[in-house]
Design a protein around this motif. Structure first.
Motif, short mmCIF file in Angstrom:
data_model
loop_
_atom_site.label_atom_id
_atom_site.label_comp_id
_atom_site.label_asym_id
_atom_site.label_seq_id
_atom_site.Cartn_x
_atom_site.Cartn_y
_atom_site.Cartn_z
N VAL A 1 -2.74 -8.77 18.58
CA VAL A 1 -1.66 -8.27 17.71
C VAL A 1 -2.01 -6.89 17.17
O VAL A 1 -1.20 -5.96 17.19
N ASP B 1 -1.58 -4.30 19.76
CA ASP B 1 -0.22 -4.22 20.31
C ASP B 1 -0.20 -4.56 21.80
O ASP B 1 0.46 -3.89 22.59
N SER C 1 6.79 -10.24 24.04
CA SER C 1 6.28 -8.97 23.50
C SER C 1 5.15 -9.17 22.51
O SER C 1 4.58 -8.20 22.01
N VAL C 2 4.82 -10.43 22.20
CA VAL C 2 3.71 -10.74 21.31
C VAL C 2 2.80 -11.74 22.02
O VAL C 2 3.25 -12.48 22.90
#
Length: 581
Positions: free
Chosen positions: A482, A485, A549-550
């Protein structure tokens, strides 16, 4: 010669070295005398990126995985007591798994207080810890510089030796004024510029040995190539139009009409869909691949040290030097013929060695009717009825095929230690080279999650596969993802236990866990997650996680009664009595 005439801080000059050598990442935790280096990076415009995981264990694994995947050393940095303890995991994997790594640490020097009931002091004096002794037992080489010029020079040498010959971790212990003082403008003896000091050269075997190996392979009726981690090491990170070690492995197999099997660490050195691929050997490898190696009349071992798991713990009927011609190619002359007597030793980089064998194949007739048919038969072991089983709890074999369904040429799979690794070795058929890496040097649990974050940092769609025990050890790697990114996928084969230990003996204390809410943990750390209990939703869940996306956890509830060792133990391994892990 380095023409530095004006003074600069030693830490500043060390960061100059990192920049000159195109170091992409420093994985670590600021502390002790490494503060100066972290501070210097923070105050200058640089392409060197600091990745700060939650602890030095994760940092060490991330640095090791970077070296494994790229062939170039990343930096592990941090305070001495923690680099020598928590951070030892990745260093041990790098040492036994031949991954390049540079470790920058320090001795927590306290000056005049170091001889008075010291605190954290790790230089090895009475009353303190001995970081040099710890690193001496783990790293390939280490230095303890006492002056600023020595600090700069030994950092250069750490990068040189990390990739000289057999790759491995090399460490520099910063200490007191050797890092805090300014570097003198005029140094005797002088410092060479970084690229000059660090340069290495690839080695090739002698013409005589290549001719002997080529003669044996060309005249073989049943030639087999056993590819190991050295092929990954040679090919790692190459971006060139020239053939790399993977290409040359295939070409040599074609030239000599050979079958290609791999070691555990060599998995994905050849696409396992290739017509010459036979699968993975070893105690929990493919029975067909083991049989192929045992049937060979000429066996070419490339970049594999032949550890006990590879050799089925020396089962007498597996590899038989008195009956088989063994050609052992390794970058370290000590490894050729180390485990089994070799008829020919080929000493050099794996890619270079394969290149010489390819050149030597010209004009030789090496056709036989055995290889392709035998390889195709061996590849049947990549599938078992349980791979299609739609029952619940979900079969781990079924999970491997669900992962296989979403893997493409941009995906890298990182496998942890334990049952999960052996299910993957057997039932995840890799379609591209350099797409699978597993914990298998020292074989530590908790390796796969930080390694997947590294894979994601390198631009890959990374999928970590771990058991619930191994994932829990380093699940804060999700938070590191996280912070960076990036969005790797974490597939947890969850049987709420140490499955391999429990299946040895269910009465062993500590083998069972309470049911951890990994989905809740993932969300709390900034990612996402889903629990999967129905095999019908499995592929979609993994595909959705891969596209997210995470960073996302896929908590798969597997059948705890699916016995790994009973199903995957090779017949050769059974000869020596079974489970030695």
């Amino acid at each position: 010669m380095d023409d530095t005439h004006s003074t600069q801080t030693t830490a500043d000059r060390v960061v100059d070295t990192l920049e000159a050598l195109d170091v992409e990442y420093v994985f670590g935790y600021p502390g002790g005398r490494l503060i100066e280096v972290f501070e210097t990076i923070g105050h200058r415009d640089t392409d060197v990126t600091v990745v700060r995981p939650r602890d030095e264990r994760e940092a060490s694994v991330m640095a090791e995985a970077y070296g494994r995947m790229t062939g170039s050393p990343a930096v592990l940095a941090g305070q001495g007591p923690w680099i020598g303890s928590l951070g030892a995991i990745g260093q041990m994997e790098a040492r036994l798994g031949s991954s390049p790594m540079v470790v920058l640490t320090e001795a927590s020097e306290r000056g005049d207080y170091s001889t008075l009931a010291p605190y954290q002091q790790s230089r090895g004096d009475y009353g303190g810890l001995s970081l040099p002794k710890i690193l001496d037992g783990v790293t390939k080489e280490w230095w303890f510089p006492r002056t600023p010029p020595e600090t700069v020079r030994t950092v250069q040498l750490a990068f040189k030796h990390a990739t000289a010959g057999r790759n491995g971790p090399c460490a520099v212990i910063f200490d007191g004024s050797a890092i805090t003082d300014d570097l003198p403008g005029d140094v005797t003896p002088g410092l060479w510029d970084d690229e000059t000091q660090v340069r290495n050269w690839e080695s090739r075997p002698t013409d005589r040995d290549v001719e002997a190996a080529a003669d044996a392979l060309a005249s073989a009726d049943r030639p087999v190539i056993l590819a190991g981690n050295g092929v990954h090491a040679s090919a790692g990170g190459t971006e060139s139009d020239e053939p790399d070690a993977y290409d040359r492995l295939e070409a040599v197999a074609d030239a000599y009409d050979a079958v290609v099997a791999t070691s555990y660490l060599g998995k994905s050195t050849i696409a396992e869909t290739h017509e010459r691929a036979a699968g993975v050997i070893g105690s929990f490898g493919h029975e067909g691949a083991n049989r192929v190696v045992s049937e060979a009349d000429v066996l070419l071992v490339v970049g594999c040290r032949m550890n006990p798991m590879d050799t089925n713990w020396q089962a007498e009927s597996f590899i038989r030097p008195e009956e088989q011609t063994i050609i052992h190619a390794d970058v370290d002359s000590r490894n050729a013929g180390w485990v089994y007597p070799a008829d020919v030793g080929l000493i050099g980089d794996a890619g270079e060695t394969l290149g010489t064998l390819l050149e030597a194949s010209e004009g030789r007739d090496a056709e036989n009717d055995w290889a392709l048919e035998r390889a195709a038969e061996a590849r049947e072991d990549f599938h078992a009825p349980a791979c299609d089983d739609e029952s619940t709890p979900i079969k781990p074999q079924r999970v491997c095929k669900a992962i296989e369904a979403v893997v493409d040429e941009d995906t890298v799979v990182t496998a942890d230690s334990g049952n999960n690794r052996f299910w993957l070795l057997n039932y995840l058929k890799t379609e591209t080279t350099g797409s699978y890496y597993g914990s298998g040097g020292v074989g530590a649990m908790g390796w796969a999650a930080p390694a997947a974050v590294t894979g994601a940092l390198l631009g890959k769609d990374a999928i970590c596969v771990a058991g619930d025990g191994g994932f829990a050890m380093t699940m804060t790697a999700l938070e590191t993802a996280v912070d960076c990114d990036v969005a790797p996928t974490f597939v947890v084969l969850n049987d709420t236990s140490l499955g391999m230990v429990r299946q040895m003996d269910d009465a062993i204390p500590g083998a069972h866990f309470h049911d951890t809410d990994f989905v809740g943990v993932a969300k709390a750390l900034g990612g996402d997650g889903v629990r999967v209990t129905d095999p019908a939703t499995l592929e979609d869940a993994i595909a959705d996680a891969k596209a997210a996306s995470v960073p996302t956890v896929v908590d798969v509830r597997i059948d705890p009664d699916e016995e790994m060792a009973d199903q995957l133990s090779s017949s050769f391994y059974d000869e020596v009595g079974g489970l030695h892990e």
